[in-house]
Design an enzyme around this catalytic site. Structure first.
Site, PDB file in Angstrom:
ATOM      1  N   GLU A   1      -6.166  -9.855  -3.250  1.00 40.64           N
ATOM      2  CA  GLU A   1      -5.592  -8.925  -4.235  1.00 40.64           C
ATOM      3  C   GLU A   1      -5.831  -9.426  -5.656  1.00 40.64           C
ATOM      4  O   GLU A   1      -5.204  -8.942  -6.594  1.00 40.64           O
ATOM      5  CB  GLU A   1      -4.086  -8.746  -3.980  1.00 40.64           C
ATOM      6  CG  GLU A   1      -3.777  -8.092  -2.639  1.00 40.64           C
ATOM      7  CD  GLU A   1      -2.306  -7.746  -2.429  1.00 40.64           C
ATOM      8  OE1 GLU A   1      -1.491  -8.028  -3.328  1.00 40.64           O
ATOM      9  OE2 GLU A   1      -1.998  -7.189  -1.363  1.00 40.64           O
TER      10      GLU A   1
ATOM     11  N   ARG B   1      -2.418 -12.474  -6.802  1.00 35.53           N
ATOM     12  CA  ARG B   1      -3.113 -11.487  -7.659  1.00 35.53           C
ATOM     13  C   ARG B   1      -3.883 -12.095  -8.814  1.00 35.53           C
ATOM     14  O   ARG B   1      -4.495 -11.366  -9.574  1.00 35.53           O
ATOM     15  CB  ARG B   1      -2.117 -10.420  -8.120  1.00 35.53           C
ATOM     16  CG  ARG B   1      -1.709  -9.584  -6.946  1.00 35.53           C
ATOM     17  CD  ARG B   1      -0.801  -8.415  -7.244  1.00 35.53           C
ATOM     18  NE  ARG B   1      -0.103  -8.183  -5.993  1.00 35.53           N
ATOM     19  CZ  ARG B   1       1.036  -8.760  -5.648  1.00 35.53           C
ATOM     20  NH1 ARG B   1       1.697  -9.509  -6.501  1.00 35.53           N
ATOM     21  NH2 ARG B   1       1.536  -8.580  -4.460  1.00 35.53           N
TER      22      ARG B   1
ATOM     23  N   GLY C   1      10.381 -11.807  -2.399  1.00 38.70           N
ATOM     24  CA  GLY C   1      11.209 -12.291  -1.292  1.00 38.70           C
ATOM     25  C   GLY C   1      12.391 -11.414  -0.940  1.00 38.70           C
ATOM     26  O   GLY C   1      13.218 -11.793  -0.117  1.00 38.70           O
TER      27      GLY C   1
ATOM     28  N   ASP D   1      13.419   0.699  -0.288  1.00 32.20           N
ATOM     29  CA  ASP D   1      12.376  -0.253  -0.711  1.00 32.20           C
ATOM     30  C   ASP D   1      11.448   0.390  -1.754  1.00 32.20           C
ATOM     31  O   ASP D   1      10.259   0.118  -1.798  1.00 32.20           O
ATOM     32  CB  ASP D   1      11.565  -0.772   0.495  1.00 32.20           C
ATOM     33  CG  ASP D   1      10.624  -1.918   0.144  1.00 32.20           C
ATOM     34  OD1 ASP D   1      10.811  -2.555  -0.911  1.00 32.20           O
ATOM     35  OD2 ASP D   1       9.683  -2.170   0.922  1.00 32.20           O
TER      36      ASP D   1
END
Ligand code: CA
Length: 614
Positions: free
Chosen positions: A124, A178, A238, A361
Site C-alpha cells: 500500500e 503506506r 488497532g 466501522d
C-alpha cells in the site's frame, strides 16, 4: 557487484538490521549469524566499506534544491519530485509533469523493475522521490531506497518484525505500510509494532527509534508519517482489537515527543488531557474506556501552512456496536471525524463528525485533500474527504463548516442523505441494528465505499479521481459482549448463521470516479478490473490508477482508457517524477500469490510491457 558489504556487530537490543543489496547472497555462515542475531534481538551494523559502496552508487545529485527536503521544499512541492505522501501538503497526488501526456502515453514502456526481497500481505506504499532516489516500504515495514533512474538498490532496512503467530503485532487488515516521510538527512517510517524510526537517508542506518504505542498492546502503525512545521506526525491503528486513538508529534532531530492528542476520552475518574476530551466525554456513556473507544488516526492527514492547521481523520468505534460501547447512545466524539489541530501543540481547533455514534466501522481516516474552489460565486478554501460511509464531504477548512455532502457509492442503505441544517446523516430506520434488535444487511460494508486508496486532483479538469467501491455487510449486535485482549472486539456479529441472504449489490464492485467537488457530483466513471489501487493525476491530463493487476492510464477529461500494463495483483499508488528531463511513473504491486512484490517504473519508449489480460 560488491562483495562483503555487510558485517555483523552485536550491539544493544534492537531488532533492526541494515542489509546491502548483495546481502541476499550471504554465505551460509552469514545467514546463520543473521538468524542467530535476529533471535538474540541483536542489531546489525554496517562498517565503513558499506558507506564506500554507497558513495559509488549514490545517484548524481542534480541541483542543490533537489538535495534538500525542508519546510520550504515541502511547502513548494518541488515539481520534479515527490517529497511527501500526497506529493504536497494539500495531499492532491497531482504531479505538474506533462512529458507523458494523452497523446503519447501509448508509448509508455518499462524503465526498470525491482523485486522486494520480502513477502507479505500486500503493498500500500506510495513511494517518495528526492535527489534521484526513490524510497518506499514493503511487507512487514521493510524500507528501501533505490536509484530512481535505474532501480538499483542503494540500501534496504528490515526491522525484522515477527509476524502475529510468532508474537508480532496484532493487525486487523494485513501487514501493510503506506510509506515513509523525508526531512533533511532522514527517512522516517512507522513500524507495524508501533515504533517510529528515523533512518539516515544516505546509508539507511538507524538514527533514532521511539516506541509510539504502549508495548504489549494491540496498537499497530500502518500509515505514512508526515512532516508538518518541522515535526514528524504519526498516528496508529488497532480499533478492531480495542484501543484508545491518538496522534502524536515528535522532534525530527531527536525523536522526543512534542505532543500527543487523544481522539476519544479516557477513564473519567482520571483528569482529562484537554478541554476537548472533557467535552467529548459528555457524548459517551457506560464504561467505554475499558475497551478503549477507538478513533485511531491510521491514515489520512493534510496540512495548510497558511492557516497553520493540521488535519487528521479518525477511525471507528471500539467496539463497533454503539450499544456495546456506549449503551446510553451518544455521538461518541471524536470517532469518525475530521479534526483540525494546531500543529504547535496538538490542540483541537474544530471538528466535523461524518458518522455520529458510529455503529458500522465507518471510519473517517480516508485520505484528506485541501483545495481552493469557487463555489456559488465565492472563493472557498475547502477540505474534502470520501470516507467509508459513502458520502463525499466538502467542508470549509478554516471553520469546519459543511458546504456539501453527497453520496458517491451507488447504493447506500445506512443513510439516505446528509441533513445540511444539522450536518448529520439521515439514518435509515434499519441502520441502528443494536437499537432495533434486528440484524441487518447494510451498505457500505466495514470495508467502506472508499478505503485507504489515495484519490487525486487535476486542477485543469477540476476533477478528483476517486477509487470507490460498492459492498455490503451483515451487522448484528453481539449479546453478552466482553472485552478480551488480543482478539477482535467488535461487539458485532458478522458471520454466518440464521442471517437473511445477502442482497444483490447495485453497481460495480470497484470503480474509478471522476468527481466534481464544486457540484459534488460524478462526471464520469470507469469500472475496476479487480481490487482498486490508488490514483495519480498529472498535468499531461492523465489519471493513472491501479486496478486488479494493472496500472491503467485514462484521459482525465473523458475517462477514455489510453494505456494499460500488468504490474501484479494488489496495486498500491502510482507517483510521477522527473530526472534528466525524462518523466517516470512508478508503482508498487504484487502479492505473495501473484509473483514477487515489485516496484515497476515506466518511461516513454521503455521496453515492452505486458498489456491487460494475463
Ligand atoms: Ca476499522
Amino acid at each position: 557487484m560488491q562483495g562483503h558489504s555487510l558485517k555483523v556487530a552485536p550491539t544493544t537490543a534492537s531488532r533492526s538490521c541494515v542489509r546491502h543489496r548483495d546481502s541476499l547472497l550471504l554465505s551460509p555462515q552469514e545467514e546463520q549469524i543473521m538468524s542467530y542475531s535476529r533471535h538474540r534481538n541483536r542489531r546489525f551494523v554496517c562498517i565503513p566499506v558499506f558507506a564506500l559502496a554507497l558513495a559509488a552508487q549514490w545517484p548524481r545529485l542534480t541541483t542543490a534544491q533537489e538535495q534538500v527536503v525542508d519546510q520550504l521544499t515541502l511547502r513548494e512541492a518541488t515539481p520534479a519530485e515527490w517529497l511527501t505522501y500526497g506529493r504536497d501538503h494539500a495531499e492532491t497526488h497531482y504531479s505538474p509533469l506533462d512529458e507523458i501526456n494523452v497523446t503519447n502515453v501509448v508509448r509508455l514502456g518499462l524503465a526498470w523493475t525491482w523485486d522486494i526481497p520480502k513477502v507479505g500481505a500486500r503493498l500500500e506504499s506510495t513511494p517518495l522521490v528526492s535527489a534521484g532516489v526513490i524510497y518506499a516500504t514493503g511487507p512487514m515495514s521493510f524500507v528501501f531506497a533505490l536509484n530512481a533512474r535505474t532501480g538499483e538498490e542503494i540500501w534496504h532496512w528490515d526491522p525484522a518484525i515477527p509476524d502475529e503467530q510468532e508474537g508480532g503485532p496484532s493487525v486487523c487488515c494485513g501487514d501493510v505500510n503506506r510509506g515513509v516521510a523525508l526531512y533533511r538527512d532522514k527517512v522516517f517510517v512507522g513500524l507495524l509494532d508501533g515504533r517510529l524510526v528515523a533512518l539516515d537517508r544516505v546509508t539507511g542506518m538507524v538514527k533514532w527509534t521511539v516506541q509510539t504505542t504502549p508495548p504489549g498492546t494491540d496498537f499497530s502503525v500502518t500509515g505514512a508519517p508526515r512532516v508538518v512545521a518541522g515535526k514528524i506526525i504519526i498516528g496508529n491503528a488497532g480499533a478492531e482489537y480495542g484501543v484508545r486513538g491518538y496522534v502524536s508529534a515528535y522532534d525530527t532531530e531527536t525523536g522526543d515527543q512534542m505532543w500527543r492528542s487523544y481522539t476519544v476520552p479516557g477513564d473519567p475518574s482520571l483528569p482529562f488531557e484537554s478541554e476537548a476530551m472533557s467535552a467529548a466525554a459528555e457524548t459517551w456513556t457506560g464504561e467505554w474506556w475499558v475497551v478503549g473507544g477507538g478513533g485511531t488516526v491510521w491514515d489520512g492527514m493534510a496540512y495548510d501552512p497558511e492557516l497553520d492547521l493540521l488535519y487528521v481523520g479518525t477511525g471507528n468505534g471500539a467496539p463497533w456496536s454503539r450499544d456495546n460501547r456506549s449503551p446510553g447512545g451518544g455521538d461518541n466524539l471524536f470517532l469518525s471525524s475530521i479534526l483540525a489541530l494546531n500543529p504547535a501543540d496538538g490542540e483541537l481547533v474544530w471538528h466535523y463528525q461524518t458518522t455520529p455514534g458510529d455503529d458500522w466501522d465507518y471510519t473517517a481516516t480516508q485520505p484528506l485533500m485541501l483545495l481552493d474552489l469557487e463555489i456559488e460565486g465565492r472563493q472557498r478554501g475547502v477540505i474534502v474527504q470520501a470516507p467509508k460511509n459513502g458520502f463525499f464531504y466538502v467542508l470549509d477548512r478554516r471553520t469546519g463548516e459543511l458546504i456539501s455532502a453527497e453520496p458517491f457509492a451507488d447504493d447506500l442503505t445506512w443513510a439516505s442523505g446528509v441533513d445540511m441544517e444539522t450536518g448529520r446523516p439521515i439514518e435509515t430506520p434499519q441502520a441502528r441494528y443494536g437499537m432495533t434488535g434486528q440484524g441487518v444487511w447494510l451498505s457500505p460494508s466495514p470495508n467502506g465505499a472508499h478505503n485507504w486508496r489515495p484519490m487525486s486532483w487535476n486542477p485543469s479538469t477540476g476533477l478528483i479521481y476517486l477509487p470507490a467501491q460498492n459492498n455490503n455487510s451483515y451487522y448484528e449486535k453481539a449479546e453478552g459482549f466482553e472485552y478480551e485482549q488480543g482478539v477482535w472486539n467488535t461487539g458485532t456479529v458478522r458471520g454466518a448463521g440464521s442471517r437473511p441472504p445477502r442482497p444483490e449489490l447495485i453497481g460495480p464492485r470497484t470503480m474509478l470516479l471522476a468527481w466534481d467537488p464544486v457540484s459534488n457530483s460524478e462526471v464520469w466513471r470507469a469500472e475496476g478490473v479487480g481490487r482498486n489501487g490508488g490514483t495519480l493525476s498529472t498535468a499531461g491530463n492523465l489519471v493513472f490508477r491501479g486496478s486488479g493487476d494493472q496500472l491503467i492510464a485514462h484521459d482525465a477529461r473523458t475517462g477514455e482508457q489510453l494505456w494499460t500494463a500488468r504490474v501484479g495483483d494488489g496495486t498500491a499508488t502510482p507517483v510521477a517524477y522527473e530526472l534528466d528531463g525524462r518523466q517516470y511513473i512508478s508503482i508498487l504491486a504484487g502479492t505473495t500469490s501473484d509473483g514477487p512484490p515489485r516496484m515497476s517504473t515506466f518511461v516513454l519508449d521503455g521496453s515492452a510491457v505486458i498489456p491487460s489480460g494475463k
